[in-house]
Design a protein around this motif. Sequence first.
Motif, PDB file in Angstrom:
ATOM      1  N   LEU A 952       1.070  -1.481   0.122  1.00 44.18           N
ATOM      2  CA  LEU A 952       0.133  -0.251   0.099  1.00 44.18           C
ATOM      3  C   LEU A 952       0.603   1.064  -0.031  1.00 44.18           C
ATOM      4  N   VAL A 953       2.158   1.195   0.881  1.00 50.83           N
ATOM      5  CA  VAL A 953       3.087   2.195   0.857  1.00 50.83           C
ATOM      6  C   VAL A 953       3.171   2.539  -0.559  1.00 50.83           C
ATOM      7  N   SER A 954       3.871   1.274  -0.835  1.00 49.54           N
ATOM      8  CA  SER A 954       4.557   1.580  -2.547  1.00 49.54           C
ATOM      9  C   SER A 954       3.560   1.768  -3.969  1.00 49.54           C
ATOM     10  N   LYS A 955       2.117   1.895  -2.919  1.00 52.15           N
ATOM     11  CA  LYS A 955       1.564   1.804  -4.767  1.00 52.15           C
ATOM     12  C   LYS A 955       1.721   3.547  -4.181  1.00 52.15           C
ATOM     13  N   LEU A 956       1.007   4.626  -3.711  1.00 47.76           N
ATOM     14  CA  LEU A 956       0.825   5.814  -3.108  1.00 47.76           C
ATOM     15  C   LEU A 956       2.074   7.046  -3.471  1.00 47.76           C
ATOM     16  N   ILE A 957       3.373   6.221  -3.252  1.00 46.92           N
ATOM     17  CA  ILE A 957       4.324   6.597  -3.411  1.00 46.92           C
ATOM     18  C   ILE A 957       4.464   6.702  -4.905  1.00 46.92           C
ATOM     19  N   GLN A 958       3.992   5.292  -5.320  1.00 48.87           N
ATOM     20  CA  GLN A 958       4.061   5.321  -7.263  1.00 48.87           C
ATOM     21  C   GLN A 958       3.228   6.217  -7.478  1.00 48.87           C
ATOM     22  N   MET A 959       2.081   6.567  -6.867  1.00 47.46           N
ATOM     23  CA  MET A 959       1.345   7.123  -7.498  1.00 47.46           C
ATOM     24  C   MET A 959       1.665   8.556  -7.128  1.00 47.46           C
ATOM     25  N   LEU A 960       2.123   9.480  -6.503  1.00 49.56           N
ATOM     26  CA  LEU A 960       2.696  10.108  -6.370  1.00 49.56           C
ATOM     27  C   LEU A 960       4.058  10.950  -7.579  1.00 49.56           C
ATOM     28  N   GLU A 961       4.671   9.816  -7.860  1.00 54.27           N
ATOM     29  CA  GLU A 961       5.610  10.132  -8.158  1.00 54.27           C
ATOM     30  C   GLU A 961       5.155  10.111  -9.728  1.00 54.27           C
ATOM     31  N   THR A 962       3.705  10.154 -10.232  1.00 47.80           N
ATOM     32  CA  THR A 962       3.550  10.579 -11.233  1.00 47.80           C
ATOM     33  C   THR A 962       2.921  11.881 -11.996  1.00 47.80           C
ATOM     34  N   ASP A 963       3.191  12.704 -11.085  1.00 45.93           N
ATOM     35  CA  ASP A 963       2.398  13.986 -11.346  1.00 45.93           C
ATOM     36  C   ASP A 963       3.091  14.709 -10.352  1.00 45.93           C
ATOM     37  N   ALA A 964       3.421  15.987 -10.199  1.00 46.86           N
ATOM     38  CA  ALA A 964       4.607  16.562  -9.308  1.00 46.86           C
ATOM     39  C   ALA A 964       2.909  17.918  -8.704  1.00 46.86           C
ATOM     40  N   SER A 965       1.941  17.584  -9.661  1.00 43.53           N
ATOM     41  CA  SER A 965       1.480  19.021  -9.371  1.00 43.53           C
ATOM     42  C   SER A 965       0.981  19.277  -7.940  1.00 43.53           C
ATOM     43  N   TRP A 966       1.343  17.991  -6.737  1.00 46.91           N
ATOM     44  CA  TRP A 966       0.674  17.911  -5.793  1.00 46.91           C
ATOM     45  C   TRP A 966       1.590  19.234  -4.658  1.00 46.91           C
ATOM     46  N   VAL A 967       3.495  19.026  -4.952  1.00 43.12           N
ATOM     47  CA  VAL A 967       4.447  19.366  -4.579  1.00 43.12           C
ATOM     48  C   VAL A 967       4.128  21.311  -3.448  1.00 43.12           C
ATOM     49  N   GLU A 968       3.353  21.847  -4.693  1.00 40.30           N
ATOM     50  CA  GLU A 968       3.067  23.364  -4.466  1.00 40.30           C
ATOM     51  C   GLU A 968       1.739  23.370  -2.691  1.00 40.30           C
ATOM     52  N   ILE A 969       1.164  22.701  -3.900  1.00 43.05           N
ATOM     53  CA  ILE A 969      -0.297  22.985  -2.309  1.00 43.05           C
ATOM     54  C   ILE A 969       0.318  22.397  -0.911  1.00 43.05           C
ATOM     55  N   TYR A 970       1.070  21.017  -0.686  1.00 42.05           N
ATOM     56  CA  TYR A 970       2.034  20.479   0.206  1.00 42.05           C
ATOM     57  C   TYR A 970       3.007  21.572   0.415  1.00 42.05           C
ATOM     58  N   GLY A 971       3.129  21.580   0.257  1.00 38.92           N
ATOM     59  CA  GLY A 971       4.515  22.973   0.884  1.00 38.92           C
ATOM     60  C   GLY A 971       3.881  24.424   1.401  1.00 38.92           C
ATOM     61  N   ILE A 972       2.957  24.514   1.210  1.00 41.30           N
ATOM     62  CA  ILE A 972       1.740  26.047   1.954  1.00 41.30           C
ATOM     63  C   ILE A 972       1.043  25.823   2.973  1.00 41.30           C
ATOM     64  N   SER A 973       0.420  24.358   2.604  1.00 42.24           N
ATOM     65  CA  SER A 973      -0.585  24.290   3.895  1.00 42.24           C
ATOM     66  C   SER A 973      -0.121  22.933   4.228  1.00 42.24           C
ATOM     67  N   GLY A 974       0.551  21.921   3.669  1.00 41.08           N
ATOM     68  CA  GLY A 974       0.589  19.911   4.691  1.00 41.08           C
ATOM     69  C   GLY A 974      -0.544  18.768   3.820  1.00 41.08           C
ATOM     70  N   GLU A 975      -1.327  19.870   2.718  1.00 47.56           N
ATOM     71  CA  GLU A 975      -2.205  19.020   2.368  1.00 47.56           C
ATOM     72  C   GLU A 975      -1.389  18.273   1.139  1.00 47.56           C
ATOM     73  N   LEU A 976      -1.720  16.579   1.030  1.00 45.07           N
ATOM     74  CA  LEU A 976      -0.957  15.896   0.370  1.00 45.07           C
ATOM     75  C   LEU A 976      -1.846  14.935  -0.675  1.00 45.07           C
ATOM     76  N   HIS A 977      -2.628  16.117  -1.761  1.00 49.79           N
ATOM     77  CA  HIS A 977      -3.863  15.611  -2.492  1.00 49.79           C
ATOM     78  C   HIS A 977      -2.667  14.203  -3.601  1.00 49.79           C
ATOM     79  N   ILE A 978      -3.153  12.841  -3.391  1.00 50.69           N
ATOM     80  CA  ILE A 978      -2.868  11.903  -3.954  1.00 50.69           C
ATOM     81  C   ILE A 978      -3.354  12.279  -5.908  1.00 50.69           C
ATOM     82  N   PRO A 979      -1.955  12.341  -6.573  1.00 48.86           N
ATOM     83  CA  PRO A 979      -3.017  12.095  -8.520  1.00 48.86           C
ATOM     84  C   PRO A 979      -3.577  11.599  -8.751  1.00 48.86           C
TER      85      PRO A 979
END
Length: 1171
Positions: A952-979
């Motif tokens: 499960l952890v490997s799958k979620l990390i793999q989903m995060l690797e497909t798209d970097a659009s979540w980086v900016e929001i995470y840096g501001i608020s801490g919200e982690l939106h899985i692509p």
Amino acid sequence: MAGPKKSVIVSYSSTKSFLSSSSWTQILQTLNSHLPLRNIHWKSASRPSIRTIHELDVTLVNLDTIRDEHTSQIPTTLLERPLLNIYVITCENNDLEAYRATVKKQIKEWHATVSARKNQEWLILHVVRADTRVQSGAFFTLKGSVLDKVRADFNTEKRERCVQLVWSGGTNNPAAWAEFLNKLRDGVLSAFESAVIQREEEVRRSEGQRQMPGWNFCTFFILKESLATSFEGMTLYDDALVVYEELEISFYQVLKEKNLSWFGTLISPSPTDDSAPLLSISKKEYRELILANNISVFDFRIYVLSRQCELLAKGGRLTEVCTKVGVFLSAFGRRLREIESEIPPFFIESWIYSSALSAVDQCDTWGSKVDLDAKRPAFNSGKAELLELARNQLDMLGIDKQFLPCKPPFSSALIVSKPENSQPKSIESISNPRLTTALKDQDTFYDLYILTTNRAIDLYAKSGRRKFALKLHGSLAALDLHRGRLDAALTTYNSLPAHYAPHSWTSLESAMLSKALDTHETAGKPKDREWIHVLLAFFKTYVESGGSELLLPDKSKVAYISQLMKTLETAVSDLDSDLFHPDHPALRVQTSSVAFLDENRDGSYLQVTVHNYLPCPVSIGEISVFLLGRDSERFQFTSASESLASGTTKLKLFCPIPCYGSFLLDSSEIRMKRLILQWSHRRTGHNKSPRSAAKDNNVLVRIPQDLLAFDVRLRQPPLVALGAPPSLLVVISTGRNEVSTASFNLSAPSVTFEYEGVTLSTKGITPPDSTPDCISLRDLPGDKEIELLIPHSDVSSFHSIKVTINVDYITASEPSITRSLRLTRVINTTLPVSVNVEDFFRGDRLFSKFIVSTLSHQHVRISNARLEPPDAESSGLSILACSSSKRGIITITPAQPAQFLFQINSDGPVREALSLNITYRMLREEVEFVVQEAVDRAIVESPSWKLHRIPLVSKLIQMLETDASWVEIYGISGELHIPKSPSSDGALREPVEVVKKMLQVHRHPDVPLGPWHDIKIPVDVPIMNIVAAACLSISVLRDTALYAGQPIPVTLTVHSSFHWGTSANDKERQYVMQYDVEEMVKEWLVSGKKRGTFVATDDGTFTVPLTLVALHHGEFTLPKVIINALPLTDVVTMGSMAIPNTETYQVHGAEKVLISPRGGRSTFVLGMGST
């Protein structure tokens, strides 16, 4: 019997006195020196193409020596009579009276004689001396010359038959003879053509009468043969051969009509006919027998063959001679078999044997006179075929005399199978003494048999016909076998298949291997490695031909192969060591392209299909497949099996080592006790048999990653202190396994690992046992990560190191299996950030600004940065951070570095290095921790998901690797939106959705959680000998207005301090300094002592007055003051005077002066122009 005339006859005639003179002797000798005639081109009206006669012999004879022509009933060659008659006259060219009185009459008498002869040309040769020819050729000669008179009297039919030869005694001038030789050549060809035309007409007339009573084939043969002998005399061998071919056709027509009244019997053998030289035409009076209508068909055919072969040999076509003789002996031998009962015993065998050998000898005699060059291989091949034909006769004779067995390969020469229990025939009628001797003694016969066979083998080898040479080698091996020489026969049978295999001669190869096996069995030899190789080669030929082309015994093929396989199983079990055999086509291993995991233990399965092309089952012990990975990693998949049935067998092979990725199918092997069959599956540059065509394309096998398997990873240590001994963090993940023992070692180029200095960072684990070579661990629980810190040698010169990890571990569930894992990991030795420092000296204070930037594309999160003294109790040293303590976590990106400013206060220069401590982690590490925390919380709510934690952890990390659009929001608020990504597996679909919702409401905590890394960087405080503070102060009231062009008094004050140098607190130390006020020519005019020197002391002040004049109005900065130290006269460094380092800061650097425009009135007079 006399052969045909070898040269053309040309007659000459003249007065007896001249023919007996020395002058004629000289002329005749000179003429003979220009003979034979060369490069003659004959264009016959009855033939479509031009014939070229390369060389034609001419014989000059006196006409008086030739007897008068009488009509003969026997046609002869056309060259028995002169083709050209020459009359020689010698009177002076201008002696017309002598010509009229005597010479003309002599010519007429000669001309009357020769012109009456059929198919003969004539020519008049006028010989004159060179000194008289000039006079006779004078321009004003009115009477004409003798040559002109001869031409006028005798030239007829508009053809030039008179030629003059200018003779100079004792000289041989080719140009003088050119015209005569041309006339000689033309006359010979003209006469020959007319004679040929007449004779061909006679032949056609005779052939047209063949249906009339009284026509005789033998008479017709002699008539037409005269054409052939005539062409032979003219060296027109191809035309002569055509004549004999036409005669053969006529003879076959006679045979077809069964009209042999002009011949004797088919054969009337004389006592020596079976051994006489075949191609000799002098052994019998063939021509007389033909004329007497008493020649046998046997003799007639031999005569025609001999004449044809002689003509072929003269034409340099010796290869055709061998072929023609071989065809004749075989064909006529079969004809004689039809009347074998009417001829002496063994006549046919003796005749063919003797004729073939005599033809070879005759061809060698002819060949010694001909340059064969490129034709020699074909010539040798033809002779070899004749020798093999002779050897075949020995086969038949040997079988009849019971010297040889009546079975292959000896019986293959028999035309009719020999009846059983037949009695040997008498050899008394054989006239060949060598053959007779051989048939009387068995050993002599064998010697003759071997000698003849070796001669044929040698010629076949020279001609490049290896297959036929090897076949004869096989017959010699069969002879050795028959004679009981088993070792020699076995050696030959074992050696021959290696020669057949490259040429794909499967039938011959199989026959030799089968003979080798039978001979081995007969000899009672042990079934050793050599026997096993022979048997495997036999199986190979069986498979490659499908068993259809093999010369097997009459037994059932399946039973025969099965029995051999059982014998092989017994033989390989008795070997003392393993026997390897590569690429055997009897078995083929085919693998699937994807392996699958074992869900309950480390390792994977590979599906293989084994094709057994033998008709019987094969008992095996083990089958293995080897996969090749990166860095020469090899993984073995094995499976035990008892038998492979004929056809296709599917097996499942297991590899206990947890590996993943794409691998190249390298090789496979099947073990049959001590016999190991191996196949290489890697691509090669050679094409193999169709069944091994799979080797031409490399096969890739993909093995999925097992996230629950044992694994070893490398990380940088939690604390990296520059200047301290480096270390490496080894993380061992046990996964699903409870590990009983695990030992590992690390290796990397130019790096030494100190295993004895290992430190265990994980609690609750038995301390490791370390030796200089490896580290051992015991009793490791499942689903646990063990961290070990291992020091190593300096790697500062490398950006990264490639570490090879060799691990051997045993699980509690499978104590009998030791898994050996070889992993390759690359770890960066450089820091993920770079630090640049900039120092600003301000009196007894120092401001240090540190700029931290990332060295990669990844984001770095910094929690804290501290500048600390070397000792917490350092007196007189204080460091203040110039930023708020609530600054929070800073994110460094490739485009956005971070800055940290510190103020350092001290009582004097700082001798020891400070320490810059940075606490950081990569953004990826932080996100992985956040994901793991969310997964753990989800598992608490749903404990059944615990088995899927790692996937499960490997799958979620793999989903995060497909798209970097979540980086900016995470840096501001801490919200982690899985692509979004393709749907997960059924077991992970629901957990993924639950964790995604949990991560969407995640916030940055007030206190950072999770693992952090520390970097400890030593920082040296620089030594500055002189710190100068320059200040320009305006000596007017602050509110006083300043105008452009107004002189402004200023004071330059320079305060010097040695606080940060080597002379701190030394009040007596002095430095000679130089100051220089900057020129600002666009804004200021500086007046006064703007450049000069002064003496600087610790905490001293230097002052000098100056005047500034603003050049225009505006707001300007004051000029800068540049201060440098002059070289020290009492200190020498590297041969030159030392210069103390100095830093100057402008106290007035931030000040600006407002200059107002000057006020007043100005009058201008303007010219308005005239009115």
